[in-house]
Design a protein around this motif. Sequence first.
Motif, PDB file in Angstrom:
ATOM      1  N   LEU A 128       4.778  13.626  61.145  1.00  0.00           N
ATOM      2  CA  LEU A 128       3.781  13.342  60.552  1.00  0.00           C
ATOM      3  C   LEU A 128       2.263  14.171  60.962  1.00  0.00           C
ATOM      4  O   LEU A 128       2.350  14.606  62.124  1.00  0.00           O
ATOM      5  N   ALA A 129       1.192  13.776  60.064  1.00  0.00           N
ATOM      6  CA  ALA A 129      -0.097  14.576  60.525  1.00  0.00           C
ATOM      7  C   ALA A 129      -0.601  14.207  61.948  1.00  0.00           C
ATOM      8  O   ALA A 129      -1.474  14.857  62.425  1.00  0.00           O
ATOM      9  N   VAL A 157      11.439  23.061  57.735  1.00  0.00           N
ATOM     10  CA  VAL A 157      10.192  23.315  57.017  1.00  0.00           C
ATOM     11  C   VAL A 157       9.021  23.204  57.974  1.00  0.00           C
ATOM     12  O   VAL A 157       9.000  21.811  58.073  1.00  0.00           O
ATOM     13  N   SER A 158       8.390  24.038  58.202  1.00  0.00           N
ATOM     14  CA  SER A 158       7.262  23.912  58.843  1.00  0.00           C
ATOM     15  C   SER A 158       5.876  24.322  58.125  1.00  0.00           C
ATOM     16  O   SER A 158       6.063  25.178  57.502  1.00  0.00           O
ATOM     17  N   VAL A 159       4.658  23.343  58.157  1.00  0.00           N
ATOM     18  CA  VAL A 159       3.733  24.137  57.298  1.00  0.00           C
ATOM     19  C   VAL A 159       2.433  24.114  58.204  1.00  0.00           C
ATOM     20  O   VAL A 159       2.206  23.473  59.362  1.00  0.00           O
ATOM     21  N   GLU A 160       1.522  24.798  57.711  1.00  0.00           N
ATOM     22  CA  GLU A 160       0.205  25.132  58.424  1.00  0.00           C
ATOM     23  C   GLU A 160      -0.717  23.746  58.332  1.00  0.00           C
ATOM     24  O   GLU A 160      -1.416  23.778  59.475  1.00  0.00           O
ATOM     25  N   SER A 162       2.523  16.453  51.689  1.00  0.00           N
ATOM     26  CA  SER A 162       3.137  15.323  51.217  1.00  0.00           C
ATOM     27  C   SER A 162       4.693  15.412  51.216  1.00  0.00           C
ATOM     28  O   SER A 162       5.293  16.625  50.831  1.00  0.00           O
ATOM     29  N   ALA A 163       5.469  14.478  51.835  1.00  0.00           N
ATOM     30  CA  ALA A 163       7.005  14.680  51.713  1.00  0.00           C
ATOM     31  C   ALA A 163       7.532  13.505  51.321  1.00  0.00           C
ATOM     32  O   ALA A 163       6.992  12.410  51.373  1.00  0.00           O
ATOM     33  N   HIS A 164       9.063  13.609  50.806  1.00  0.00           N
ATOM     34  CA  HIS A 164       9.574  12.324  50.382  1.00  0.00           C
ATOM     35  C   HIS A 164      11.026  12.434  50.619  1.00  0.00           C
ATOM     36  O   HIS A 164      11.557  13.747  50.918  1.00  0.00           O
ATOM     37  N   CYS A 211       3.351  15.579  56.250  1.00  0.00           N
ATOM     38  CA  CYS A 211       3.984  15.852  57.427  1.00  0.00           C
ATOM     39  C   CYS A 211       3.585  17.400  57.640  1.00  0.00           C
ATOM     40  O   CYS A 211       2.946  18.132  56.936  1.00  0.00           O
ATOM     41  N   LEU A 212       3.835  17.593  58.809  1.00  0.00           N
ATOM     42  CA  LEU A 212       3.860  19.056  59.392  1.00  0.00           C
ATOM     43  C   LEU A 212       4.985  19.789  59.579  1.00  0.00           C
ATOM     44  O   LEU A 212       4.947  20.879  59.410  1.00  0.00           O
TER      45      LEU A 212
END
Length: 352
Positions: free
Chosen positions: A162-163, A315-318, A322-324, A333-334
């Motif tokens: 999570l963030a 999957v990683s993000v900068e 939102s994720a489900h 999520c990060l």
Amino acid sequence: MNEFDKTGTPLASRVGTGDRSASPARRITVGIILNPKHPATLRAYADLVPELQKAGAHHRSMTTSVERSGRWQAEQLIEWGADTVIILGGDGTIRASAPVLAEAGTLTFLIPTGTANVLSRHIGLRSTRHAIGHCLRTVALIVRDGSTNLRGIPINTAEYQLADGRWHRTEFISLAGIGGDAQAVAHHQSAPGLLGYAWGAARALFAADFTVSTADTLNTADGSGATDTSDTVGSASAPVWAVMASKVARPAGPIAVFPQARIDAEALTVLRVGPIPDRLIARGRAWAGIATACLQGRPQAHPLMNYRNATEMSVSVESPMSAHLDGDLIGDCLELRVSVGEKKLLVSAPTA
């Protein structure tokens, strides 16, 4: 109706206490997990229980709540000694209950009373009434001679950060997604039922692309029964609208967005959508092209729809997105990691 209450407290009722000479020789114990959020649940329950009584089943009913969405109820029913468990609810209730029932090897019946009911549709349950009929017919067969028709539904695993940096681990059945797909889920409560999902999807079409890095473990089995081999493939950071991993062909509505996906497959179908153009007219054209390809049954032919099969996906993000899982929002999520599971939920499914 006083078989259950809103606290989730189990209420047991002894059934089949009429003419004992007419009772079946074999008696089974049936656990019932029901989500009272949906009015269809209560109607289905009212139709189901009297028929279980006629079949001579001994049943125990437990309701879900926000705090206890199905896992605890499944644990209690297994401890009670349920031979089989009936779930009246949607995909979220199934997802919460499934790991416990799969671990115990408990025969499970699904009666779809949720909104999307993705899993139920993909194992051939056309409606609540159809599912009740199948359940009652199968229970009668079990009572008579123990026969049934089982289908093993894999329980997939998910880990996500999570963030706030905390990691969580859970399970899912049908679909995981991050980005625009999850934003559609986030807005579905703006309207009731399927209309809410449609409204959420319409809003999500205008969601901005985001930058991701992905890594997939590819399933390279040739289907001959030989030992599977796998390769890990990563990608450089790239803009996308959404990344999804599915075990079902039609996660929402009648269109096969994942035409190669199967609920009992050994691999996930991974889809990267995008990048979608920023300018309004170009964006509209892009979505029109995707919609046309999907309606023609060839979504993979569109250049913005990129598919691959994988047993694992990361999957990683900068920045948090939102994720489900199975249509339930899990937060911003990060990183999201999903993989096919080894545990299988034993579900009674109609024959083709």
